[in-house]
Scaffold this motif. Structure first.
Motif, short mmCIF file in Angstrom:
data_model
loop_
_atom_site.label_atom_id
_atom_site.label_comp_id
_atom_site.label_asym_id
_atom_site.label_seq_id
_atom_site.Cartn_x
_atom_site.Cartn_y
_atom_site.Cartn_z
N ALA A 31 98.75 -2.02 -121.19
CA ALA A 31 98.48 -1.13 -120.06
C ALA A 31 97.31 -0.20 -120.38
N LYS A 32 97.22 0.28 -121.60
CA LYS A 32 96.09 1.13 -122.00
C LYS A 32 94.80 0.33 -122.00
N ARG A 33 94.89 -0.92 -122.42
CA ARG A 33 93.70 -1.77 -122.46
C ARG A 33 93.19 -2.08 -121.06
N VAL A 34 94.09 -2.38 -120.16
CA VAL A 34 93.71 -2.78 -118.81
C VAL A 34 93.29 -1.60 -117.95
N GLY A 35 93.97 -0.48 -118.09
CA GLY A 35 93.66 0.69 -117.29
C GLY A 35 94.36 0.68 -115.95
N THR A 36 93.87 1.46 -115.03
CA THR A 36 94.51 1.62 -113.73
C THR A 36 94.41 0.34 -112.90
N ILE A 37 95.52 -0.04 -112.29
CA ILE A 37 95.56 -1.22 -111.43
C ILE A 37 96.07 -0.82 -110.05
N ASP A 38 95.84 -1.71 -109.10
CA ASP A 38 96.34 -1.51 -107.74
C ASP A 38 97.58 -2.35 -107.45
N ILE A 39 97.70 -3.48 -108.17
CA ILE A 39 98.76 -4.45 -107.91
C ILE A 39 99.41 -4.85 -109.23
N LEU A 40 100.73 -4.81 -109.26
CA LEU A 40 101.48 -5.31 -110.42
C LEU A 40 102.42 -6.40 -109.94
N LEU A 41 102.26 -7.60 -110.46
CA LEU A 41 103.10 -8.75 -110.10
C LEU A 41 103.92 -9.14 -111.31
N ASN A 42 105.23 -8.92 -111.24
CA ASN A 42 106.15 -9.23 -112.34
C ASN A 42 106.81 -10.58 -112.09
N ALA A 43 106.40 -11.60 -112.86
CA ALA A 43 106.93 -12.94 -112.63
C ALA A 43 107.70 -13.51 -113.82
N ALA A 44 107.76 -12.80 -114.93
CA ALA A 44 108.45 -13.33 -116.11
C ALA A 44 109.94 -13.49 -115.83
N GLY A 45 110.51 -14.59 -116.30
CA GLY A 45 111.93 -14.80 -116.08
C GLY A 45 112.46 -16.03 -116.78
N PHE A 46 113.79 -16.12 -116.83
CA PHE A 46 114.47 -17.23 -117.48
C PHE A 46 115.73 -17.55 -116.69
N VAL A 47 116.01 -18.84 -116.52
CA VAL A 47 117.20 -19.29 -115.79
C VAL A 47 118.25 -19.78 -116.78
N HIS A 48 119.29 -18.98 -116.96
CA HIS A 48 120.39 -19.39 -117.83
C HIS A 48 121.39 -20.21 -117.01
N HIS A 49 121.84 -21.32 -117.57
CA HIS A 49 122.80 -22.19 -116.88
C HIS A 49 124.20 -21.95 -117.42
#
Length: 244
Positions: A70-88
């Protein structure tokens, strides 16, 4: 390209494949400067040839790494959180370790990224956060998706909480709740179910087909753009009628 996101800076997690990749590419096509991350450094780097501005390896389970990014990237306008895992499996198949892992990557990862990037959004006075949840767990229970459903319900609650806390400060937070989407991870699960695994997944879809990552990305573009400026705290179901 219609420049619906022109001038905006977007940060995407799990951008190497599936829904995250489709969203990163869609954001770039619509004019955003996109910073895409994933644990697979090789695959995420390939997005650079398709208009994504910067890519980097990131494990969203690592708080220090997320804060540093976050410090490297700096200020953003859009955050898309797509990380995930499907446990069976059911509760009887879910060890403490499996429970902790699922909540770490499906929910706590979003807590980490939102906490890291939100201060910059607040300082700029605007921002759109889009979290990938699921129709399973939020709108309907699915067999053998015990901890997965629990995590996605938590994502919907987290989304509403962030929306409520910062609604007067220019921040919007929404989540997308897909049905069964044809992605590499979904096809792996289908293959593990046997030779007719894909057909099994298709058979439970009222439309008679699976969704595509690009269809999810189209909704993500809308939620990321100013077109949805009056929308916050909403769980948007996009499941081909599965929850009807």
């Amino acid at each position: 390209m219609s420049d619906r996101l022109k001038g905006k800076r977007a940060f995407v997690t799990a951008g190497a494949v599936g829904i995250g990749r489709a969203c990163a590419l869609a954001f770039a096509r619509e004019g955003a400067t996109v910073f895409a991350t994933d644990i697979d450094e090789g695959k995420i780097a390939l997005l650079g040839q398709d208009g994504v501005s910067e890519t980097a390896k990131l494990d969203v389970r690592d708080t220090a790494a997320v804060d540093a990014m976050a410090k490297r990237v700096g200020t953003i306008d859009i955050l898309l959180n797509a990380a995930g895992f499907v446990h069976h499996g059911s509760v009887l198949d879910c060890s403490d370790e499996a429970w902790d892992f699922s909540f770490d990557i499906n929910v706590k990862s979003m807590h980490r990224t939102i906490r890291a990037f939100l201060p910059g959004m607040l300082e700029s006075g605007h921002g759109s956060i889009v979290n990938i949840a699921s129709a399973a767990g939020v709108f309907k229970a699915a067999p053998n998706r015990y901890v997965y459903g629990a995590t996605k319900a938590a994502v919907a609650a987290l989304t509403r909480a962030v929306a409520a806390d910062f609604i007067t400060q220019g921040i919007r937070c929404n989540c997308i709740c897909p049905g069964t989407i044809e992605t590499p991870s979904m096809l792996d699960r289908a293959a593990a179910a046997g030779p007719n695994g894909r057909e099994m997944f298709v058979s439970r879809q009222p439309m008679g087909r699976l969704g595509t990552a690009e269809e999810i990305a189209s909704l993500a573009v809308y939620l990321a753009s100013d077109e949805s400026s009056f929308t916050t705290g909403v769980a948007h179901v996009i499941d081909g009628g599965w929850t009807l």
